[in-house]
Each structure stands twice: as structure tokens, then as C-alpha cells.
Enzyme design. Structure first.
Site, PDB file in Angstrom:
ATOM      1  CG  HIS A   1      51.122  32.234  37.241  1.00  0.00           C
ATOM      2  ND1 HIS A   1      51.997  31.630  38.099  1.00  0.00           N
ATOM      3  CD2 HIS A   1      50.297  32.965  38.005  1.00  0.00           C
ATOM      4  CE1 HIS A   1      51.705  31.985  39.332  1.00  0.00           C
ATOM      5  NE2 HIS A   1      50.669  32.785  39.298  1.00  0.00           N
TER       6      HIS A   1
ATOM      7  CB  CYS B   1      44.995  50.223  33.570  1.00  0.00           C
ATOM      8  SG  CYS B   1      45.244  49.825  35.295  1.00  0.00           S
TER       9      CYS B   1
HETATM   10  C1  PEP Z   1      43.130  45.385  37.688  1.00  0.00           C
HETATM   11  O1  PEP Z   1      42.919  44.853  38.775  1.00  0.00           O
HETATM   12  O2  PEP Z   1      42.235  45.912  37.007  1.00  0.00           O
HETATM   13  C2  PEP Z   1      44.471  45.393  37.103  1.00  0.00           C
HETATM   14  C3  PEP Z   1      44.741  46.085  36.036  1.00  0.00           C
HETATM   15  O3  PEP Z   1      45.410  44.626  37.710  1.00  0.00           O
HETATM   16  P1  PEP Z   1      45.500  43.032  37.572  1.00  0.00           P
HETATM   17  O4  PEP Z   1      44.505  42.625  36.532  1.00  0.00           O
HETATM   18  O5  PEP Z   1      46.901  42.746  37.205  1.00  0.00           O
HETATM   19  O6  PEP Z   1      45.133  42.601  38.946  1.00  0.00           O
END
Ligand code: PEP
Ligand code: MG
Length: 747
Positions: free
Chosen positions: A364, A677
Site C-alpha cells: 500500500h 491503463c
Molecule cells: C491493472 O491491473 O493494470 C490496473 C490498472 O489495476 P491495478 O494496477 O490497480 O491492479
């Protein structure tokens, strides 16, 4: 242990205290100490060797050997018996030293044929400082009690070394906390920073290692341990019942705090003449030394717990809290063993960089550091022992390097690097308002990822057209209780206010796996990354998801709203989640709250299965966003947080790119808006390839927008796609080498 000898060891320490009380220079003190120990041990020789650098020991004082050898005689780690003690951290006690493995005769010291040798490491909290040696002509094996007494003296010596009591002419005597240290660690957030050390938990300083009166010290220790026990019991009764990890740690605390062996060993140390603080530290030192040898993760964890508990006990004994009166430097680089996300947020953007001894890429704290765009380096071995408040420090978050007290050449090289980065930043700023348009006229939308209110100010200055991913779980993770609906809707409203007319895509709570809420009942799962997480939790226990959807609708208060569900693995999950959204809208309508002007509901594509779902799914969603971090880990079956495998597979691996391209094609055929993303969207070379295979929206950390836009504006996507296709047809495993060649020639 005989009562007799205990008195002897106390007597030796008593005399040592006398030496320390005198106002003598460092060298004179050391000389007196060697004389005193030789006398007390009835030996001809006593010598003190200290480290002058990481692997060289220097003779710093001696009684019995040639005084001219002082500060002249050096030995490498592992060389001779002294070097062996230094390397292994173990005592060597021999009545026939010349017959020992590794014995080296050192004529320059005027060494005669001394038969007996006792070498004891001088170390403080696991940090090697030197070796204390006594030698005698007669063949004598030192008794257990004698060894113990010398160990106790070595411990006091270590304490005094730490306090700078011996600073003097020899390089080794002045070296303490003055040398430059370079630590190779792991990068958890890119960027370079320089500044001055700010210790999150300043070390406890023990100024009185030798006891005046053992009875008083024993009572002080017992009182402090009692206070510690009460404190641990209180922590246990206040602990959240669901947090198994926290409970495990606290149970270990309780076990140690009530351990008779631990207390007995410390009491014994006191009866030998140590103060209560020094006794605690001696035990702590032993535990640290053991920690370096233990590879079992569970055992290491418990030894860590003992270490933490010892620190607590020391703070009780010394009355030293975290407040030492030291002033935070204007350019603080935070140094800590570990830190929680809430504590990190309290520091906020005032920090220039963060260096952790432990930590994990997906922790975190790392998530928060990333959100704050502060360079973060983890696994920086021994940094909390080496660094002192105010030390000059340079953090290279790109290479995962830390330079503590760097010399001029390192400083110059680092400053060059920072200057180059600053130049690049200027270049990025100059194209901030220009579109990310490629040489062949393709416009790529630049979106930013966010998760904290603190991120929003970057939106206007970053050149991002929207917030493509707002990770809502951060708000849940940094709290100690479940946030209330009104709190959340207030926060989301502020996010939308700050974004103005720019779109914000809110991702619903993505918890489970590594992201465990401290106040929610934790479930123990054999394989959390493949377990009960994200939308799976939301659908099975819809209370929190409903509350969050309501909060989002209320926050929008008539404005457009975009929501996406994380970790959807099959169409039915999306349909069910969307139905929750529709129900929430209906409920709000009935309650008379204004509904969002427009509503878009999308899904994150993070599991390969979803890519193969029927066309009807692609038509059902308002948009899709590829969560590349998760998608890649499941595509290659390689845990994104496991150091052993996380860098093993290249994003530009042909199979993965081909897979991504197939998603692009399906979205084109079904008219589904698509974005990417994951972290790769913010890496210039990867981003260019993603654009080349057809992605038109990339969402990334604000700091990446400049570099990505810069490369896109100089790239011809048609040409780049050809390079990719050629590499693919040739059967390359990764297109990276060809792509790098192409880009190098073009830029
Ligand atoms: C991902 O898995 O690419 C994502 C954007 O979500 P997180 O990194 O928060 O799991
Ligand atoms: Mg994800």
C-alpha cells in the site's frame, strides 16, 4: 557462571566506565581500554580492530603488540583469524591459534608465538564494527564466563563506537557514519531525488551501556517489561479481528514479551554489568545477526517482530519517542524499515524520495508513493542502520540505487542525471498543450491515473485530457474504518469539481489479493491473486458496492458519470454489476436525488478470458479499459509482485502484443471504446508500440505523459507497426530489439 566471575566482569565494566568518564581523546581511551582488558583477563595482548571500509579492518589500539603497528596493520575480511571473526560474526576461542584454519602470522605487529586466541565480534544491532582480541602466551582455552565477559565488553565498545567516543586519527576510527555507502536495491517508483535523510523512526540512543547498580537496572528492566506486556495486551484487544496478519504479529509480540528465556538472558546480561538498555540491545543484536542467516520467511518475520519489540522496550526504558527534537530538512528523503500508507500520506508531497529497508512493489505504501509520484526504492539493505538524520542521500528510483553520503564524483554524476531529467521536463512542458499526434497524423488520447485527492491538481498541468482511471480503493486503504457514504460522495464530488469538465472514470473498489482492508474480515486464501477480489467481492457481498455506487451518483449530482468494474472475468459478472448500477440509479430516482446527466458503465479487461467473451459482451459495455498489470500477470502466469518472475516476460513479447492486438480488433469491429491503463501505458517505448497496434487512449501516471507524448510526436505509427510485423514474421520472441533499433534511428 560463577558468582566470582560475575563480579570480575562487573569489575571490568566498572573500570571501563571510569575510562569513559575521563575526558580523554579517542586514541587515549582505546589504549586505556586495551590495557585494562589485558590486565583483567590476565593476558599479554589485547587489541581492537575496527572496520575502515566495508571489507578492511585496521588495528586501532593494542596492549602487547608493537605500538608502531597501530593504524598501519590492516587485514581484509576473512583474512587471518581476526578477519574470520569479522566475516562470520562468530567467536573464535583457541588454545592453539597457529593450528587454527586461516591463522596468519603478522611479524609487523611484533607478534610472538601466542598460543591462545580469543576473538569476539564488535557489532551493534547486527552491524559489524570490528573485532576485539585477547591473546596469551600460555596455552589456555578461555572459559565460557571469560568469553561472555569479553563479549559484554565488546558490546559496550560497540555502543561507544556508535556514540563517536573513539573518533581519532586512524581512518577506521573516523569512518563511522562518515563513509559513503552505495546500496543496490529495488526500484518501486521511478525518478531521481537528492536530499537529506529523515528517519521515520529515529534510532534509540543508549548513552549508558554500563550499569552503576545492577539491582536498580534489574528493577528498571522488569518494570519496563511489565509496561511492555500491558501495552501489547492492549494492542491485541484493540486489534481488528479480521486482520490475521496483524494478529499474527501481535501474538508473536505477546509470546516474546512473556518469554522467560528472553527476560532471563537480559537479566543475566545485567548481572554481568550491563545497563538495562544495553542488555536489551545485546539480545536485539543477537536476533539481528540470526536474522541475516535465516532464510525461512516465517522465521525471519518472527525475528523482525522481536526486533520491533526490543525497540519498543528501549523506548520505554529511555523515554525516547519518535520526537527527538530534530528538525525535518527542507529536502527530506524518508528512510524507514517500512511505513504504512496512512503515515506516508501524512508526510504527503513534502518528501523528495523514500528509501525502505523492506517494503514490496505492490504494498500500500508503494501504491501511495506512486500516486504521489515520489521516487521510491525498496529492499535497501541496512539503510536504517547506516543512515543518520541529516545525511546527504541520493536516490535513483530508475536503477534502484541509493547513495548515502556520496563523494564528489557520485554527486557530480547524479547531478548530471538530474539536470538531464530537468531538461527533459522542460521539453515536456513545452509540448504540454500540444496534442499527442504522431508523425503520420494519428491522435492518441493521453489520460491520467489517479487515486488521491492530491493527484487532481496535476490534471490541469499534466496535459491529460481526462482521468482514465481513478483507483477508489486508496481511500479505503488509508483509513482505519470503513468510510461512510456521505464521506465518499463528498470526496468524489471534490474530485469531479477539481476535474472540471474533464471526464473521470471511477473504478469501483478493487480489493482482495494484496489490497486487504484492515477493518474487513480477511479471508485466508491459498492463492489471493487468483482469489476473491475486486468485482467478485462486490457481487458476493454487495453492501459496500451499493454504498459506493450511491455515493458516486450523489457526487455527480446531475453531472456526467463514468464508472468501471475491475477484474471482470466473464460477461455475467458485468451484467450483474451493471444491474446493481441500474438499481442504484432507480433507488436514487425514487429518493428524489438528481441523476447523472449521462452514465457510462465499463469494465476492466484484466483476465484473458474476458477478451474471448462473445461480441454481445463487447456491445453491452459502454467502454473497456485494459488493466495491463493484471492482464500481463495472468497471460504469462507470472506474479506481478514476485521479484523472481515479475520482470521475466517482456510486454513487447510477440504473443502478448498479438493478444492485445486481437482485443483492439474486436473493439474496432464492435465499436467499443478501448483504453489501456496499466503501468506500461506510461513507458514510452511500450506506449509507442501500444499505439502502433491500434490503441488510441492511454492512461498513465501524470509524470509519464510528457515522455510518452514526446515519443509519440516523433514516431510514425505505420512504420513502427511494420517493424513490429517484420519481427513477428521473423519469429522474434520480443519485438523490443527491432523497435529500439528503429526508434534510435528516428529520434
Ligand atoms: C491493472 O491491473 O493494470 C490496473 C490498472 O489495476 P491495478 O494496477 O490497480 O491492479
Ligand atoms: Mg488490476
Amino acid at each position: 557462571m560463577t558468582e566470582d566471575f560475575q563480579t570480575d566482569s562487573r569489575q571490568m565494566l566498572g573500570r571501563l566506565r571510569g575510562v569513559m568518564a575521563e575526558d580523554a581523546a579517542g586514541q587515549a581511551r582505546l589504549d586505556q581500554i586495551t590495557r585494562l582488558i589485558a590486565e583483567e583477563m590476565r593476558c599479554e595482548v589485547c587489541s581492537i580492530y575496527l572496520f575502515r571500509d566495508e571489507d578492511t579492518l585496521e588495528l586501532c589500539a593494542t596492549e602487547g603488540l608493537n605500538p608502531a603497528a597501530v593504524h598501519e596493520t590492516r587485514m581484509r575480511l576473512g583474512e587471518g583469524l581476526v578477519g574470520r571473526v569479522a566475516r562470520s560474526g562468530k567467536v573464535i576461542n583457541s588454545d592453539n591459534a597457529p593450528a587454527e584454519r586461516g591463522f596468519r602470522f603478522m611479524p609487523e605487529t611484533g607478534e610472538e608465538a601466542y598460543s591462545s586466541f580469543l576473538g569476539v565480534p564488535v557489532r551493534r544491532l547486527g552491524e559489524k564494527l570490528g573485532v576485539l582480541v585477547v591473546q596469551s602466551r600460555d596455552a589456555r582455552l578461555f572459559s565460557e564466563d571469560e568469553v561472555y565477559a569479553v563479549e559484554v565488553v565488546a558490546m559496550v565498545l560497540a555502543e561507544m563506537t556508535e556514540l563517536g567516543a573513539f573518533v581519532g586519527e586512524g581512518a577506521a576510527m573516523s569512518a563511522r557514519h562518515q563513509q559513503q555507502v552505495a546500496i543496490r536495491a529495488t526500484s518501486a517508483q521511478e525518478g531521481a531525488a537528492q536530499g537529506h535523510v529523515w528517519l521515520h523512526e529515529p534510532r534509540v540512543v543508549v548513552t549508558n551501556p554500563i550499569a552503576e547498580d545492577p539491582h536498580t537496572e534489574l528493577n528498571r528492566l522488569r518494570d519496563a517489561v511489565e509496561q511492555l506486556r500491558v501495552g501489547v495486551d492492549r494492542m491485541l484487544s484493540n486489534a481488528a479481528t479480521g486482520d490475521t496478519e496483524q494478529l499474527e504479529v501481535l501474538e508473536a509480540y505477546r509470546m516474546f514479551a512473556n518469554s522467560k528465556g528472553w527476560l532471563r538472558r537480559m537479566e543475566e546480561d545485567i548481572s554481568r554489568g550491563l545497563s538495562a538498555e544495553a542488555a536489551v540491545e545485546k539480545e536485539q543484536s543477537t536476533a539481528r545477526a540470526r536474522m541475516e542467516q535465516v532464510t525461512d520467511a516465517y522465521l525471519r518475520g518472527r525475528l523482525h517482530d522481536l526486533d520491533d519489540l526490543s525497540n519498543r522496550l528501549l523506548r520505554i526504558l529511555t523515554g525516547q519517542g519518535n520526537e527527538t527534537g530534530a528538525e525535518m530538512p527542507s529536502d527530506p528523503i524518508l528512510v524507514a524499515r517500512n511505513i504504512g500508507p496512512g503515515e506516508l500520506l501524512d508526510y504527503g508531497r513534502s518528501l523528495k524520495g523514500i528509501v525502505l529497508e523492506e517494503g514490496a512493489v505492490g504494498s500500500h505504501a508503494a501504491i501511495v508513493a506512486r500516486a504521489l509520484a515520489i521516487p521510491l526504492v525498496i529492499h535497501a539493505d541496512r539503510i536504517t542502520t547506516e543512515a543518520l538524520n541529516g545525511d546527504h542521500i541520493m536516490v535513483d528510483g530508475d536503477q534502484g540505487m541509493v547513495h548515502l553520503r556520496p563523494d564528489d564524483t557520485v554527486v557530480a554524476a547524479f547531478r548530471d542525471k538530474m539536470a538531464m531529467q530537468a531538461k527533459a521536463q522542460e521539453r515536456y512542458a513545452s509540448i504540454r498543450d500540444k496534442p499527442a499526434e504522431t508523425r503520420d497524423g494519428v491522435h492518441v488520447c493521453m489520460h491520467m491515473n489517479a487515486g488521491l485527492m492530491a493527484d487532481l491538481p496535476s490534471l490541469q498541468g499534466s496535459g491529460a485530457e481526462a482521468v482514465g482511471l481513478f483507483r477508489t480503493e486508496l481511500q479505503f486503504l488509508v483509513r482505519s474504518h470503513m468510510p461512510k457514504r456521505a464521506e465518499l460522495s463528498g470526496l468524489y464530488a471534490r474530485v469531479m469539481d477539481a476535474a472540471g469538465d474533464k471526464r473521470v472514470v471511477f473504478r469501483t473498489l478493487d480489493i482482495g489479493s494484496d489490497k486487504v482492508l484492515p477493518y474487513m474480515k480477511a479471508v485466508s486464501e491459498p492463492n489471493p491473486a487468483l482469489g476473491w477480489r475486486a468485482v467478485r467481492v462486490g457481487l458476493d457481498k454487495p453492501g459496500v458496492m451499493r454504498m459506493q455506487l450511491q455515493a458516486l451518483i450523489r457526487a455527480a449530482a446531475g453531472r456526467p458519470l463514468s464508472v468501471m468494474f475491475p477484474f471482470v472475468a466473464q460477461r455475467e459478472e458485468f451484467t450483474a454489476a451493471r444491474a446493481e448500477m441500474d438499481k442504484a440509479m432507480e433507488r436514487e430516482r425514487i429518493l428524489g436525488h438528481p441523476l447523472p446527466r449521462t452514465l457510462e458503465v465499463g469494465a476492466m479487461l484484466e483476465t484473458p478470458s474476458l477478451a474471448f467473451s462473445p461480441d454481445s459482451f463487447y456491445r453491452e459495455v459502454d467502454f473497456l479499459s485494459i488493466g495491463g498489470n493484471d492482464l500481463k500477470q495472468f497471460f504469462f502466469a507470472a506474479d506481478r509482485e514476485n521479484e523472481l518472475v515479475r520482470r521475466r516476460y517482456d510486454t513487447l513479447n510477440v504473443s502478448f502484443l498479438t493478444f492485445l492486438q486481437s482485443i483492439v480488433t474486436r473493439c474496432e469491429n464492435t465499436g467499443t471504446p478501448l483504453s489501456f491503463c496499466g503501468e506500461d501505458a506510461g513507458r514510452p517505448v511500450e506506449a509507442a508500440c501500444l499505439a502502433a497496434i491500434g490503441l488510441r487512449t492511454l492512461s498513465m501516471r501524470p509524470a509519464s505523459i510528457g515522455p510518452v507524448k514526446s515519443i509519440l510526436r516523433r514516431t510514425d505509427l505505420g512504420e513502427l507497426l511494420e517493424v513490429i510485423n517484420t519481427a513477428r514474421e521473423r519469429g522474434d520472441q520480443s519485438v523490443r530489439p527491432s523497435v529500439m533499433d528503429y526508434l534510435r534511428g528516428k529520434l
